[in-house]
Write a protein that holds these residues in place. Structure first.
Motif, PDB file in Angstrom:
ATOM      1  N   ALA A  73      45.690  29.270  39.715  1.00  0.00           N
ATOM      2  CA  ALA A  73      45.444  30.431  39.628  1.00  0.00           C
ATOM      3  C   ALA A  73      43.684  30.622  38.289  1.00  0.00           C
ATOM      4  O   ALA A  73      42.651  31.774  38.801  1.00  0.00           O
ATOM      5  CB  ALA A  73      46.425  31.283  38.344  1.00  0.00           C
ATOM      6  N   PHE A  74      43.313  30.063  37.658  1.00  0.00           N
ATOM      7  CA  PHE A  74      41.986  30.027  37.253  1.00  0.00           C
ATOM      8  C   PHE A  74      40.850  29.813  38.169  1.00  0.00           C
ATOM      9  O   PHE A  74      39.711  30.447  38.224  1.00  0.00           O
ATOM     10  CB  PHE A  74      42.103  29.030  35.809  1.00  0.00           C
ATOM     11  N   ILE A 113      52.099  29.978  28.491  1.00  0.00           N
ATOM     12  CA  ILE A 113      51.159  31.619  28.036  1.00  0.00           C
ATOM     13  C   ILE A 113      49.686  31.539  29.123  1.00  0.00           C
ATOM     14  O   ILE A 113      49.282  32.716  29.780  1.00  0.00           O
ATOM     15  CB  ILE A 113      50.941  31.298  26.942  1.00  0.00           C
ATOM     16  N   LEU A 114      49.361  30.571  29.275  1.00  0.00           N
ATOM     17  CA  LEU A 114      47.759  30.897  30.268  1.00  0.00           C
ATOM     18  C   LEU A 114      48.242  30.456  31.407  1.00  0.00           C
ATOM     19  O   LEU A 114      47.234  32.116  32.556  1.00  0.00           O
ATOM     20  CB  LEU A 114      47.354  29.107  29.779  1.00  0.00           C
ATOM     21  N   LEU A 115      49.585  30.507  31.956  1.00  0.00           N
ATOM     22  CA  LEU A 115      49.669  30.981  33.464  1.00  0.00           C
ATOM     23  C   LEU A 115      50.351  32.145  33.321  1.00  0.00           C
ATOM     24  O   LEU A 115      49.528  32.739  35.105  1.00  0.00           O
ATOM     25  CB  LEU A 115      50.305  29.703  34.149  1.00  0.00           C
ATOM     26  N   ASN A 116      50.573  32.709  32.700  1.00  0.00           N
ATOM     27  CA  ASN A 116      50.578  34.083  32.939  1.00  0.00           C
ATOM     28  C   ASN A 116      49.866  35.004  32.785  1.00  0.00           C
ATOM     29  O   ASN A 116      49.746  36.174  33.111  1.00  0.00           O
ATOM     30  CB  ASN A 116      52.047  34.634  32.409  1.00  0.00           C
ATOM     31  N   LEU A 148      55.620  42.262  34.186  1.00  0.00           N
ATOM     32  CA  LEU A 148      56.124  41.351  34.281  1.00  0.00           C
ATOM     33  C   LEU A 148      55.498  40.088  33.513  1.00  0.00           C
ATOM     34  O   LEU A 148      56.504  38.833  32.421  1.00  0.00           O
ATOM     35  CB  LEU A 148      56.560  41.023  35.788  1.00  0.00           C
ATOM     36  N   PHE A 149      54.251  39.879  33.991  1.00  0.00           N
ATOM     37  CA  PHE A 149      53.529  38.642  33.473  1.00  0.00           C
ATOM     38  C   PHE A 149      53.219  38.744  31.771  1.00  0.00           C
ATOM     39  O   PHE A 149      53.416  38.063  31.407  1.00  0.00           O
ATOM     40  CB  PHE A 149      51.967  39.143  34.329  1.00  0.00           C
ATOM     41  N   VAL A 160      51.381  35.843  20.393  1.00  0.00           N
ATOM     42  CA  VAL A 160      49.894  36.185  21.771  1.00  0.00           C
ATOM     43  C   VAL A 160      50.451  37.728  22.229  1.00  0.00           C
ATOM     44  O   VAL A 160      50.421  37.772  23.128  1.00  0.00           O
ATOM     45  CB  VAL A 160      50.647  34.996  22.910  1.00  0.00           C
ATOM     46  N   ILE A 161      51.686  38.672  21.507  1.00  0.00           N
ATOM     47  CA  ILE A 161      51.557  39.340  22.110  1.00  0.00           C
ATOM     48  C   ILE A 161      49.891  40.629  22.352  1.00  0.00           C
ATOM     49  O   ILE A 161      50.557  41.501  22.927  1.00  0.00           O
ATOM     50  CB  ILE A 161      53.025  40.489  21.461  1.00  0.00           C
TER      51      ILE A 161
END
Length: 195
Positions: A73-74, A113-116, A148-149, A160-161
């Motif tokens: 993804a990155f 967290i990073l993936l989402n 959703l993400f 991380v909100i």
């Protein structure tokens, strides 16, 4: 491929014990002896699924796959702005850095967290502002997916909100549409986040 389980305090304290107790009880509970079992636990729900199908080493394998998807993804996000070699170098620099290598050998929530977050950024980047916000029939679906993400980010860790909120706010600031369209998009994001 997977190191022995139980290397970090997080793994021994709650990352693995909470899903194991859920499997034994056949229901996700908040346990008084494990205070972290009451916090948002999206990765732990995934760990319980793979632990029920496999063993205690399955969450580590899942985490490695999540990190591999985050790398893709990155790279995809950078590839939209850079040449392939530059995107590859920057991606490898991030994923071979000390912090990420530490995450690779232990079970942490940060790769999830990073993936989402990266998937949300890819979604925002892939949308043309005119097509998304100007009465496009796909407005609800795309806003729901972005929500959703953002909800998955918030369901991983309380700290991380704000990042989840920034993701949605960034999408709304990119829009040039009317107040009605922004309200509609906010409602769809909220619905996606709750899901």
């Amino acid at each position: 491929l997977c190191l022995p389980a139980g290397l970090s305090i997080d793994e021994q304290g709650y990352q693995l014990p909470v899903p194991m107790k859920w499997i034994a009880d056949r229901f996700p509970h908040v346990y008084p002896d494990i205070p972290y079992s009451g916090y948002p636990l999206q990765p732990e729900f995934l760990f319980a699924i793979v632990m029920a199908a496999g063993k205690c080493s399955a969450p580590r394998l899942l985490s490695l796959f999540v990190q591999a998807f985050a790398l893709i993804a990155f790279y995809s996000l950078l590839r939209r702005r850079l040449k392939p070699l530059g995107a590859l170098v920057f991606s490898l620099c991030l994923f071979l850095g000390c912090t990420h290598v530490t995450f690779a050998q232990e079970i942490f929530a940060e790769p999830y967290i990073l993936l989402n977050f990266l998937c949300g950024l890819l979604l925002v980047d892939s949308l043309s502002v005119a097509a998304w916000w100007r009465g496009s029939p796909g407005l609800f679906k795309k806003s729901l997916l972005l929500g959703l993400f953002a909800g998955a980010i918030a369901a991983t860790k309380l700290t991380v909100i704000p990042a989840a909120g920034l993701l949605c706010l960034g999408a709304l600031l990119l829009c040039c549409g009317s107040l009605k369209e922004r309200f509609f998009a906010c409602c769809a994001m909220a619905l996606g986040g709750l899901w």
